[in-house]
Write a protein that holds these residues in place. Sequence first.
Motif, PDB file in Angstrom:
ATOM      1  N   LEU A   6      -3.413   7.267   1.183  1.00  0.00           N
ATOM      2  CA  LEU A   6      -3.102   5.898   0.773  1.00  0.00           C
ATOM      3  C   LEU A   6      -4.188   5.383  -0.145  1.00  0.00           C
ATOM      4  O   LEU A   6      -5.312   5.901  -0.169  1.00  0.00           O
ATOM      5  CB  LEU A   6      -2.929   4.987   1.994  1.00  0.00           C
ATOM      6  N   ASN A   7      -3.827   4.385  -0.928  1.00  0.00           N
ATOM      7  CA  ASN A   7      -4.763   3.730  -1.827  1.00  0.00           C
ATOM      8  C   ASN A   7      -4.927   2.300  -1.350  1.00  0.00           C
ATOM      9  O   ASN A   7      -3.996   1.498  -1.422  1.00  0.00           O
ATOM     10  CB  ASN A   7      -4.243   3.764  -3.270  1.00  0.00           C
ATOM     11  N   TYR A   8      -6.138   1.983  -0.864  1.00  0.00           N
ATOM     12  CA  TYR A   8      -6.408   0.646  -0.335  1.00  0.00           C
ATOM     13  C   TYR A   8      -7.547   0.025  -1.123  1.00  0.00           C
ATOM     14  O   TYR A   8      -8.636   0.611  -1.236  1.00  0.00           O
ATOM     15  CB  TYR A   8      -6.768   0.731   1.151  1.00  0.00           C
ATOM     16  N   ASP A   9      -7.301  -1.126  -1.695  1.00  0.00           N
ATOM     17  CA  ASP A   9      -8.304  -1.891  -2.433  1.00  0.00           C
ATOM     18  C   ASP A   9      -8.962  -1.039  -3.520  1.00  0.00           C
ATOM     19  O   ASP A   9     -10.185  -1.081  -3.703  1.00  0.00           O
ATOM     20  CB  ASP A   9      -9.360  -2.439  -1.469  1.00  0.00           C
ATOM     21  N   GLY A  10      -8.151  -0.251  -4.205  1.00  0.00           N
ATOM     22  CA  GLY A  10      -8.647   0.525  -5.337  1.00  0.00           C
ATOM     23  C   GLY A  10      -9.313   1.835  -4.996  1.00  0.00           C
ATOM     24  O   GLY A  10      -9.826   2.511  -5.896  1.00  0.00           O
ATOM     25  N   ASN A  46       0.661  -0.682   5.790  1.00  0.00           N
ATOM     26  CA  ASN A  46       1.098  -1.431   4.620  1.00  0.00           C
ATOM     27  C   ASN A  46       0.766  -2.923   4.762  1.00  0.00           C
ATOM     28  O   ASN A  46       0.865  -3.484   5.857  1.00  0.00           O
ATOM     29  CB  ASN A  46       2.602  -1.241   4.418  1.00  0.00           C
ATOM     30  N   HIS A  47       0.377  -3.529   3.661  1.00  0.00           N
ATOM     31  CA  HIS A  47       0.019  -4.950   3.581  1.00  0.00           C
ATOM     32  C   HIS A  47      -1.226  -5.285   4.393  1.00  0.00           C
ATOM     33  O   HIS A  47      -1.430  -6.439   4.788  1.00  0.00           O
ATOM     34  CB  HIS A  47       1.199  -5.827   4.013  1.00  0.00           C
ATOM     35  N   MET A  48      -2.067  -4.303   4.643  1.00  0.00           N
ATOM     36  CA  MET A  48      -3.329  -4.547   5.331  1.00  0.00           C
ATOM     37  C   MET A  48      -4.200  -5.478   4.479  1.00  0.00           C
ATOM     38  O   MET A  48      -4.306  -5.283   3.262  1.00  0.00           O
ATOM     39  CB  MET A  48      -4.035  -3.218   5.578  1.00  0.00           C
ATOM     40  N   PRO A  49      -4.821  -6.483   5.067  1.00  0.00           N
ATOM     41  CA  PRO A  49      -5.579  -7.463   4.276  1.00  0.00           C
ATOM     42  C   PRO A  49      -6.743  -6.834   3.518  1.00  0.00           C
ATOM     43  O   PRO A  49      -7.376  -5.887   4.002  1.00  0.00           O
ATOM     44  CB  PRO A  49      -6.091  -8.449   5.327  1.00  0.00           C
ATOM     45  N   VAL A  50      -7.002  -7.362   2.345  1.00  0.00           N
ATOM     46  CA  VAL A  50      -8.174  -6.979   1.562  1.00  0.00           C
ATOM     47  C   VAL A  50      -9.265  -8.019   1.814  1.00  0.00           C
ATOM     48  O   VAL A  50      -9.043  -9.222   1.605  1.00  0.00           O
ATOM     49  CB  VAL A  50      -7.839  -6.898   0.062  1.00  0.00           C
ATOM     50  N   ILE A  51     -10.419  -7.574   2.266  1.00  0.00           N
ATOM     51  CA  ILE A  51     -11.506  -8.489   2.631  1.00  0.00           C
ATOM     52  C   ILE A  51     -12.466  -8.613   1.447  1.00  0.00           C
ATOM     53  O   ILE A  51     -13.132  -7.649   1.064  1.00  0.00           O
ATOM     54  CB  ILE A  51     -12.264  -7.977   3.880  1.00  0.00           C
ATOM     55  N   GLU A  52     -12.541  -9.811   0.878  1.00  0.00           N
ATOM     56  CA  GLU A  52     -13.389 -10.044  -0.287  1.00  0.00           C
ATOM     57  C   GLU A  52     -14.632 -10.866   0.053  1.00  0.00           C
ATOM     58  O   GLU A  52     -15.590 -10.881  -0.719  1.00  0.00           O
ATOM     59  CB  GLU A  52     -12.576 -10.749  -1.379  1.00  0.00           C
ATOM     60  N   ASP A  53     -14.638 -11.543   1.179  1.00  0.00           N
ATOM     61  CA  ASP A  53     -15.767 -12.375   1.596  1.00  0.00           C
ATOM     62  C   ASP A  53     -16.728 -11.534   2.437  1.00  0.00           C
ATOM     63  O   ASP A  53     -16.333 -10.943   3.440  1.00  0.00           O
ATOM     64  CB  ASP A  53     -15.249 -13.568   2.405  1.00  0.00           C
ATOM     65  N   ILE A  89       0.852  -1.189   0.000  1.00  0.00           N
ATOM     66  CA  ILE A  89       0.000   0.000   0.000  1.00  0.00           C
ATOM     67  C   ILE A  89       0.888   1.240   0.000  1.00  0.00           C
ATOM     68  O   ILE A  89       1.672   1.452   0.932  1.00  0.00           O
ATOM     69  CB  ILE A  89      -0.941   0.018   1.224  1.00  0.00           C
ATOM     70  N   HIS A  90       0.761   2.029  -1.046  1.00  0.00           N
ATOM     71  CA  HIS A  90       1.573   3.236  -1.174  1.00  0.00           C
ATOM     72  C   HIS A  90       1.052   4.308  -0.226  1.00  0.00           C
ATOM     73  O   HIS A  90      -0.154   4.549  -0.140  1.00  0.00           O
ATOM     74  CB  HIS A  90       1.528   3.738  -2.619  1.00  0.00           C
TER      75      HIS A  90
END
Length: 443
Positions: A42-46, A131-138, A6-7
Motif C-alpha cells: 500500500l501507499n500511505y502518505d506518499g 483504506n482511508h486511514m488518517p494522515v497525521i500532519e501535526d 489508499i490503494h
Amino acid sequence: MKTPYIHHLFGDDALAKVADHLGWLTVGVASSIAWPQDDVWLNYDGAEYLLHGARQEGEQRISPSISTPVKQNNRDEALARVYRFTSVLGFYKRGYVDITGQVWGSRMIRYSTSTKFATLLQSGHRTFSCNHMPVIEDDQVRKALAFLREGRRLEHVHGPYSFLSFFKVIESQFKANDRIAWVERNLALLTDEQAVKRINELNGQGVNVNRHLFESGRCAVAHASVGGNIVDPDIPADRQRIAADLNIIAALAIQYIKVDAGVPDESDLYRIRDRVAPWHELMPKAAVANLKVGGRVTEVGDLGKLNEAIVSVRLWPDSPPKQFETMKLVPTECSDGVLKFILLSVRNTILLAFAMDVVNGRMHTLLDESGIRDGSDFGEEDVEDFTRYFHSVVANRTVELKIDGAEPVDCDVIIPINIIPRIPEEAVAQALIEFRQRRVQNQ
C-alpha cells in the motif's frame, strides 16, 4: 483531517510492485490487530509499505513484519517513518502495532521463525484493509499516538509503565495547569464502562480523581523517592490500584486523540465518512446542495458530468471483469436526497442498479433491480459475470465504483435477510450449466 483513499495490492501483485526496488528496511512487529495472511502493498502518505502476511512457508513461519524502501544513507528517517506508520495503523485498527526488531538489506528480508508466532488474529485472504486511514500532519498529535502505541502494547505486560505511557499522551500536549483543567473537564465526559465505574468508586471514597491520577499514578510510577508515594512491584495492592486506574487514564488518552485531536479510528470513520463525496465535484454545486437537504434533481442536466458518466465496477480488491470496466451511468429517479441510477454494460446485456443517498453519504447496491436484461442477446460471459457479482455481494463483498478523475466510491455491505449465501464460484458453475442446458433445449 485527511483520510485519503489508499490503494492496496495483494499477494503476487504486491510482490511484483516492489520487485525492482533496491534498498529496504524490514521491521518485525508485535501486533494485537488482525494481521493479513497475504502480503499487502500500500501507499500511505506518499510512502510505500509492504505488510508481510503471517503464514507458513515450508518449514518456516513468516512472522508479522513490514518493509519499506530506504534511501541511501537515510536509515533513521525510514525507521522513524515506520514508527509513525505503525502508530496510526494500530490506532486505526483499534489495537496496537509496535516494532520489535529491524533488518536492512538491498533486498527485502522476511522475518521468519521455526516456532509459532504470537499473532492470534488474522484477517483472512485478501480482506485486510486500512483504506482511508488518517494522515497525521501535526507533530503534537504524532507524539500522542506514539505514547498511545506504547501504552497499549504494555497494557497486559507491565501495567505501571502502561499507565505512564497513557498519561504521557495527555502530558505531552499541555502545560501543567492546562493539563489539570483538561482532565477535570473530561473526567465527566468519559463513557468507557470500566473507567466510569472506577471514577465513581474513587469519588465515593472522597478522592480527588484528577490529583489521584497524577500523584498515585504518574508520579508513583515514575519516581521512587524515600518516603514518597511509589508503586511497589512487590505489593499486590499497588499493582491492583494501578490496574484499576489504568482504565481511566487509557480512556482519557483516547478521549484526547479522538475528540481534541480529531483522529478517527476505523469504527469512527465507518460512521462519519461521506462515501459519495468524491462524486460531488462531478455535479453542479446547486444540485449537491439541494440533494444534501433532502431535495431532488428534476432534469438530467442537473447532474452535470455524472450523467452518462463511464463507471468501472469491481468487487474490492479484485480487478473488474471486462464488461464492468466501462459501464454507462443512467439516472432513473430521484427523491428525498436519494438518486437512483443504473449502470449498463457496453453490450447492454447487464444492468446494475444503485442508490446514492447524498443526505447520509451512502451508496447502496440494489440487487433486486439488477440483472441480465430481458430480450438482450446475452451469453456465457454475461451469466458468469453477473452471477459472480450477485452472490459475492450477498456474501458481503464490497462493491467499488470508479469514475476517472475521482476517488473510488464504496457501497455499503449488504446484510442478507432470509437468504443462505452460496459460495460465489459454485453459484457461477451451476448457472453456466443451466444456461448451457437451456441453450441446447432451444436449438
